[in-house]
Design an enzyme around this catalytic site. Structure first.
Site, short mmCIF file in Angstrom:
data_model
loop_
_atom_site.label_atom_id
_atom_site.label_comp_id
_atom_site.label_asym_id
_atom_site.label_seq_id
_atom_site.Cartn_x
_atom_site.Cartn_y
_atom_site.Cartn_z
N HIS A 172 -83.72 4.64 -19.03
CA HIS A 172 -83.37 4.98 -17.63
C HIS A 172 -85.09 4.51 -17.36
O HIS A 172 -86.43 4.89 -17.72
CB HIS A 172 -84.05 6.88 -18.02
CG HIS A 172 -82.35 6.76 -17.93
ND1 HIS A 172 -81.89 8.29 -18.76
CD2 HIS A 172 -81.02 6.16 -17.07
CE1 HIS A 172 -80.28 7.79 -18.90
NE2 HIS A 172 -80.14 7.56 -17.91
N CYS B 7 -86.34 14.72 -18.20
CA CYS B 7 -84.25 14.15 -18.16
C CYS B 7 -84.26 15.62 -18.02
O CYS B 7 -82.83 15.67 -18.44
CB CYS B 7 -84.67 14.18 -19.50
SG CYS B 7 -85.28 12.08 -20.12
#
Ligand code: ARG
Length: 705
Positions: free
Chosen positions: A168, A264
């Site tokens: 990511h 996150c």
């Protein structure tokens, strides 16, 4: 507390590592401690809560990764682009996030099915609100980026992730306030690094070393001058302190086991954006059409792979599978790339494998006029060895003088439109040169399966090192081809290096010339010098060719030979005077086989015949190669590469060298007609002569040998 900053979090009630969808989760299934996870999450929550407002999305049983709210979506103002997860393991989170956004008054945008985008995990706003950095490569698809630009009305900069540990964008990239950027450069491809460097000045880029990167130091929450992260090295703390940031460490090791950390676990729902920023996204799309044995010849894979390898993305718009054994398939594919520049690179490669624009889409190639002799416009189309056609006035015009590394000039002649390859140095002010890649195609003859297989036979040596038996088989085929070409009056060119002489190949090459198999000879000064040395003095570079030992004073032989030929004025004159009586050059003169000796770097000569003006020599090479059906490249890397580049596809090239690297380089031009043979060139020539001898014997005798 900064009232205006808000985050969304999800308590870790149901957090666990239940499956593996990134490398961090491997080996960690059910290995994280719920208690410790709760404790770590609480600490993070308090650190943030002291500085901003935190909202909660309710945890859900069975959705362990729901804690990673960064992946809920991407919020700007009251708009949110909802995530579309790549993995089915997380797709069930979508409705919960959607519900929360809707209940909180957001306008929710949803991407088309099968177009993954994983929210703020893969899209990070510049903290000054100037643009959006959007990642792709693992979880989010490049084609989702234009939607972000449109729906959120921002400029999107697409950057590509290449290290699966940093799957990511927020695992390796963290924009900070004041225009600073904390990031791990090796996680990106070179194009993306260039883009980052263009947007963020060097003094604002804080590049991490690997140890910090794998502690998820980039996965940080930045609130004004505070940077909250799992862990930082002293040097990183110091570097950030120097530019006014304070690191707050809060251990998140339990979440690292799932591949996430501070950033996150949060979604910032108040993102800055400047008034004057509007939608702009350089992602370009084009449609191509491709035809042939797409599946069984692997063309489809090749095409799609090259798109992705170059940082692009694709959508197959339609695919018509040819059902019969011989029927070709066709497909239309929409290709996208993060920038115009990469699009052109991708299109260039696609054209090379035969892709064409869909019918009627382009009526004219783009051209620019040359404004300086010998210099092409910047974006000029660089030609390949493949037959090329270009679109002019809605017609496909065949390009003349096909060769690689040239520009295409279009013009009007008495017969109509024309297009032809022209070397850079030959360009003249006023020439109209094709730029870009639109309206260009390399049409392939649709081969039947059988034709394709027979080519493979001919090319079966090209990859790898050849065993002796295989060499013999290939030589047999070459002999057969040579014979056919000679008998129908065709043309064969030979490039040769001095190794031909050192390895005892001179007598064989001489015979090939004498018997009419060779129609031009190309090489450098050296092949001629060594050949003549051998013919006149029995040595090659001072080594006795009969006994294989150096001869006393032999190192002077080549100079004496050069001197002699210089005295007579040329090789031909030495032959005429009876001074030169055998050898390769002698046979050329005797059989009227034209040769060109292109230059010499050594200052021991040159022979009078050697062309020391390289541009002249190149022109002569091109002339001698015209119409050749086969080229034998005998142990001369540079001359062979030069020749290879001047030769259009369709000409059979046989490259013989003892060094596999040379052979691979030359035979690997993606054209089925090239064969590489790794062997001693002297041996090769002697085998070739044997095979030719066999062919000239009557059939019943051939059978008995
Ligand atoms: N296990 C989760 C996944 O692989 C971790 C997500 C981390 N989130 C993030 N924004 N990087 O999807």
């Amino acid at each position: 507390m900064t009232e205006s900053i808000r985050f969304l979090m999800c308590p870790p009630d149901h957090y666990d590592v239940d499956y593996v969808i990134n490398p961090w989760m491997e080996g960690n299934i059910h290995k994280s401690s719920r208690d410790r996870a709760v404790e770590q999450w609480q600490k993070l929550y308090h650190v943030i809560k002291d500085r901003a407002i935190v909202d909660f999305v309710p945890p859900q049983k069975g959705w362990p990764d729901l804690v990673f709210t960064a992946n809920a979506g991407l919020v700007l103002g009251t708009n949110v682009v909802l995530s579309r997860f790549l993995h089915k393991e997380r797709q069930g989170e979508e409705p919960y996030y959607k519900q929360w956004f809707e209940e909180n008054g957001y306008t929710v945008y949803e991407l088309p099915k099968d177009l993954p985008f994983e929210g703020a995990g893969d899209a990070l706003f510049d903290r000054e609100g100037r643009w959006l950095w959007a990642g792709y490569g693992f979880r989010s698809e490049l084609d989702s980026h234009p939607y972000l630009a449109k729906w959120l009305d921002v400029e999107v900069l697409s950057i590509r992730l290449v290290d699966e540990r940093f799957y990511h964008l927020d695992t390796c990239f963290c924009p900070l306030s004041g225009g600073y950027l904390l990031y791990y450069p090796p996680a990106f491809d070179s194009y993306s690094n260039r883009l980052i460097e263009m947007r963020v000045p060097a003094e604002k880029r804080i590049a991490l070393e690997e140890p910090d990167a794998i502690n998820f130091a980039c996965n940080a929450v930045n609130i004004n001058s505070i940077v909250i992260m799992n862990k930082a090295s002293d040097s990183l703390k110091q570097r950030l302190a120097e530019v006014g940031f304070e690191i707050v460490e809060t251990p998140l090791t339990e979440f690292l086991k799932a591949g996430g950390a501070a950033k996150c676990l949060t979604l910032r729902v108040t993102e800055p954006v400047l008034d004057y920023v509007h939608a702009n996204q350089p992602v370009e799309s084009r449609t191509i059409r491709i035809e042939g044995h797409l599946l069984d010849a692997g063309i489809m894979n090749q095409a799609l792979d090259l798109v992705v390898e170059n940082g692009g993305s694709f959508k197959v718009l339609n695919f018509n599978l040819g059902v019969e054994r011989q029927s070709p398939s066709s497909a239309e594919v929409r290709v996208s790339a993060p920038s115009h520049e990469l699009m052109e690179d991708i299109m260039t490669e696609l054209i090379e494998i035969g892709a064409v624009p869909p019918p009627q889409e382009v009526c004219d190639v783009n051209t620019e006029v040359v404004t300086q002799d010998g210099v092409a416009p910047d974006d000029f189309y660089v030609t390949t060895i493949y037959p090329t056609e270009v679109r002019v006035n809605c017609e496909w015009v065949k390009v003349q003088n096909q060769r690689m590394d040239a520009a295409i000039v279009v013009g009007q002649t008495a017969e109509g439109l024309s297009a032809s390859c022209k070397l850079l140095r030959d360009l003249k002010v006023g020439d109209r040169v094709i730029v870009g890649v639109e309206g260009i195609r390399n049409p392939r003859k649709p081969e039947s399966r059988e034709q394709r297989n027979s080519h493979q036979e001919f090319a079966f040596m090209s990859g790898g090192v050849s065993s002796e038996r295989r060499v013999e088989l290939v030589v047999e085929q070459i002999a057969w081809e040579l014979r056919k070409i000679r008998d129908r009056g065709g043309k064969v060119a030979v490039t040769a290096g001095p190794v031909v002489i050192h390895t005892g190949g001179a007598q064989h090459l001489s015979r090939l010339i004498r018997e009419g198999y060779v129609h031009s000879l190309l090489g450098g000064n050296a092949i001629a010098v060594h050949d003549i040395e051998q013919a006149m003095m029995g040595t090659s570079l001072g080594v006795d060719m009969q006994r294989g030992v150096p001869v006393r004073g032999g190192h002077r032989h080549h100079l004496k030979v050069i001197n002699t030929i210089r005295r007579y004025g040329s090789i031909a004159k030495a032959v005429e005077q009876g001074i030169l009586t055998k050898g390769v050059m002698y046979e050329c003169v005797k059989s009227n086989v034209p040769f060109c000796l292109a230059g010499s770097i050594r200052d021991d000569g040159p022979l009078p015949d050697t062309e020391m003006d390289l541009i002249e020599a190149q022109a002569e090479y091109a002339r001698l190669l015209q119409g050749a059906e086969m080229i034998l490249m005998l142990s001369s890397m540079l001359h062979s590469i030069g020749v290879g580049n001047m030769t259009p596809a369709g000409v059979k090239m046989v490259c013989v060298d003892i060094n596999p690297a040379v052979v691979t380089k030359l035979s690997d031009r993606g054209s089925v007609e090239s064969i590489g043979i790794v062997t001693d060139v002297g041996l090769f020539l002697s085998l070739l002569i044997q095979q030719l001898d066999k062919l000239t014997r009557p059939y019943h005798l051939v059978q008995t040998v």
